[in-house]
Design a protein around this motif. Sequence first.
Motif, PDB file in Angstrom:
ATOM      1  N   LYS A  50       8.940  -6.898  -2.751  1.00 21.79           N
ATOM      2  CA  LYS A  50       7.936  -7.635  -2.891  1.00 21.79           C
ATOM      3  C   LYS A  50       8.004  -8.857  -2.097  1.00 21.79           C
ATOM      4  O   LYS A  50       8.837  -9.222  -1.355  1.00 21.79           O
ATOM      5  N   LYS A  51       6.737  -9.339  -1.710  1.00 26.31           N
ATOM      6  CA  LYS A  51       6.636 -10.478  -0.825  1.00 26.31           C
ATOM      7  C   LYS A  51       7.489 -11.710  -1.647  1.00 26.31           C
ATOM      8  O   LYS A  51       7.123 -11.988  -2.439  1.00 26.31           O
TER       9      LYS A  51
ATOM     10  N   TYR B  60      -1.622 -13.862   5.380  1.00 23.80           N
ATOM     11  CA  TYR B  60      -1.707 -12.962   6.460  1.00 23.80           C
ATOM     12  C   TYR B  60      -3.094 -13.252   7.464  1.00 23.80           C
ATOM     13  O   TYR B  60      -2.967 -13.424   8.518  1.00 23.80           O
TER      14      TYR B  60
ATOM     15  N   LYS C 294       9.017  -3.070   7.991  1.00 28.10           N
ATOM     16  CA  LYS C 294      10.463  -3.109   7.194  1.00 28.10           C
ATOM     17  C   LYS C 294      11.202  -1.759   7.293  1.00 28.10           C
ATOM     18  O   LYS C 294      12.763  -2.001   7.256  1.00 28.10           O
TER      19      LYS C 294
ATOM     20  N   THR D  11       4.460 -14.824   8.443  1.00 33.41           N
ATOM     21  CA  THR D  11       3.768 -14.157   7.418  1.00 33.41           C
ATOM     22  C   THR D  11       4.103 -12.818   7.061  1.00 33.41           C
ATOM     23  O   THR D  11       5.039 -12.118   7.745  1.00 33.41           O
ATOM     24  N   TYR D  12       3.636 -12.047   5.794  1.00 35.57           N
ATOM     25  CA  TYR D  12       3.762 -10.691   5.620  1.00 35.57           C
ATOM     26  C   TYR D  12       2.469  -9.866   5.572  1.00 35.57           C
ATOM     27  O   TYR D  12       1.619 -10.414   5.264  1.00 35.57           O
TER      28      TYR D  12
ATOM     29  N   LYS E 268      -0.553  -7.663   3.856  1.00 35.69           N
ATOM     30  CA  LYS E 268      -0.781  -7.802   2.438  1.00 35.69           C
ATOM     31  C   LYS E 268      -0.333  -6.987   1.376  1.00 35.69           C
ATOM     32  O   LYS E 268      -0.070  -7.414   0.262  1.00 35.69           O
ATOM     33  N   ASP E 269       0.411  -5.945   2.068  1.00 35.83           N
ATOM     34  CA  ASP E 269       1.324  -4.909   0.736  1.00 35.83           C
ATOM     35  C   ASP E 269       2.822  -5.292   0.836  1.00 35.83           C
ATOM     36  O   ASP E 269       3.592  -4.321   0.363  1.00 35.83           O
ATOM     37  N   SER E 270       2.967  -6.430   1.858  1.00 35.10           N
ATOM     38  CA  SER E 270       4.553  -6.704   1.794  1.00 35.10           C
ATOM     39  C   SER E 270       5.143  -5.872   2.708  1.00 35.10           C
ATOM     40  O   SER E 270       6.591  -5.964   2.572  1.00 35.10           O
ATOM     41  N   SER E 271       4.871  -4.711   3.249  1.00 32.86           N
ATOM     42  CA  SER E 271       5.694  -3.617   3.966  1.00 32.86           C
ATOM     43  C   SER E 271       6.163  -4.242   5.181  1.00 32.86           C
ATOM     44  O   SER E 271       7.042  -3.517   5.960  1.00 32.86           O
TER      45      SER E 271
END
Length: 823
Positions: free
Chosen positions: A40-41, A49, A79, A161-162, A164-167
Amino acid sequence: MKKALLLSCGLLAATFLSLGQTTKSPAAVQPKPADSSASKKPTSKAKSYDQVITKEAKSKKGLFTTHQIGDKFYFEIPKKHLGKDMLLVSQIAKIPNGLGGGYVNAGTSSHEQLIVWEKFQEKILIKIKSYAAVAADSLPISLSVKANNYEPTLYMFDIETYSKDSSNVVIDVTKFYSSDIPAMSGLDASLRETHKVRNLDASRSFIRSIKSFPLNIEVLQDFTYNATKPSATAYTETISMQMNQSMILLPEKPMKPRLFDQRVGYFTQRQYDYSSEELKSDQKTYIQRWRLEPKDMAAYKRGELVEPIKPIVYYLDPATPVKLRKHMKKGVENWQKAFEAAGFKNAIICKEAPTKEEDPDFSPEDIRYSVIRYVASTTRNAMGPSVSDPRSGEIIESDIIWYHNHLRSYRNRFLLETGASNPNARTLDTREEDIGEMMEMVISHEVGHALGFPHNMGASSSYEVENYRKADFTNKEGISASIMDYARFNYIAQPGDQGVRYIRQMGPYDSYAVNWGYRLIPDAARPEDEVPTLDKWIEAKAGDARFRFGNQGTTFDPSSQTEDIGNDPIRASTYGVKNLKYVAQHLAEWTSKKTNDYEDLIELNDELLGSWSRYVGHVTTMVGGVYEQYAKPNQHISTYNPVPKASQQAAVNWIISNVFTNVEWLINREVVTHNMAGYIDRMRSLQVSPLNRMLSVETFARLDNSGLTTPNHYKTIDLFQDVRGGIWSELASGKNIDRYRRNLQKAYIERLKALMTDQAPVVLMSRESYPVAQSDVRSIVRGELKALQASLTASKAKFADKEVRYHLDDCLERVSLILKPAK
């Protein structure tokens, strides 16, 4: 291309990662793989983002998605790629003229290092990793290996930043690629000192481009340095250069490596394996090679030729002149027959690069494509660098670099070395078929490097000298047993020898080496299990000189020299010099008298002197020479064998007759009258170089050591007496001493003076120190000086020429001052 890379510490990295997760999220306390730092973010100060990657962003998907917003550049890192092995290759793209004395070239790789991207708290780290020291993870010693080889952090980034889907994580790489980072620089400490580099000028340095491809990212940097002594345009006090940084994702599963054997030439990777049961770490050296796997393993095991799942493919640069493309293609595919020896059909292929319409995404910078690049440059060279996986030696990609002017060097050498016996070479407009064949063979040579093969300088010495004058032999066997030798042309063939081959070609060693390195041994589970079979392949060819590997690094083995051909340097050089004398007589006729211009004549005359010097060097190596033959104990072969005494004496006599005397033919009157280039001093230098090489500490050390295995060996005192007799023969004969001899005689005295007075121990190539003052060298030199003093005193009255008498008086005074220095 050889690599020197560092080491992994995944355990400690995972520990840091776990600590970072614990402070950020309760979920992080559960065990997780190191490359999934958070599902998760996380809560952080990072912007959204859309605040970072705005609508103005120019984005490109690939290994990482790259974004450019104005003059800022961002990496969006999945990631799933954190913790993955990647190779960072720093390569010089463009340099100013003369940098590093001209020994640094565009295309040179300055650094190659294994890296991983890691997340630590709200930071992203680039860690330099290494496989130079390893141990199986299942063994307790692996903890010590990792703890005592902790990898350095190359750079640390804030997470901006990450996704939007935190991947994915997003970092700003602008500062990283705009900074002068030593581990990625094209200027090492030596170059910085030579050119007095003060600092990188940030106001004149920038990122030119960042391109992302599926398996690699390419960054082109423009760097300008303030330097007190730049290599060009000194008044600017500026060095500008371009660097290309390649970041390459390595295969998920490393290829099974093959252990190196010095009896077969391959580029290598080294490791220290602490899993060994021995009482020390086990050094393992693996060869560099492409990963070739048969489509049909069953057929391959039956001995049938099988196509590989993924062949080696080279693409031709679209900038390549159309008329040259067929020669380049043939140069690549000459290796197909060699790969058939290893059981592979169509293993290596050359294709035209696709057009924009055929493949709009094709790029020579994409690591998936190996390209023969055609470079518009005055450089006379070609290169075959490659990128390999430091974990296994697998070659990932290579680009052959061809510089436009390289064929001019071949035209010149073709004329000089074969013109005496080859009418087709007696022109500045070499036939297209000859030029094409030369280019084909250069490409084959450079592809050989890209396949993992270093130079094999011993290959040409496997052929008898007289065979080079026979049409049937040369057309079948070529002029060397390997294309990887520097044996470019047949300079031995004499006028009247009909139908001989003049240009090199692939040889039997090439197929043998491909089979040894690339043939799969399916039933061998570990590299060590392959060794008995690999040994049998070598031993089956033992005793056949065509399959011997001769290292380029030696300076003492007369059978392993650059630019030589034949198994007898004295006879080969005699033929070569005879041909050069013919060419020298006709050089103006073939050049300036046809062009009404002296440029080509002067250029070729300078290169003729270089060819003569090479032939002389081949003979000089015999003095104090030692034959090197790699072997294992069960072969019962001595690794080092001194050149026989009679051969060394013959070499000294040849140099006395062909180098220390009879050099007037090298002075081309047509050239001298149109080019004030200091030819008298040039001749002095050409004569003094072999003299100093013969009377070098390295030579004395080898002569001394040869006495341990060869009772009737050529001794240091023999060498001194033979050289003195040859250089000072006029003292006994009363023959006039010309200016060339006078210069040489003074140089002889200066060399003996240096041997008598230099204080520092000389460090030899073996890194051993040779204490001249504690050896017999000075005793012998003193005796030789006294003998020369007596001869000068007794003989100087024989000479009526005043200039000669002054010379002899001066020499006598110099000798006396060495023996009894003035207080």
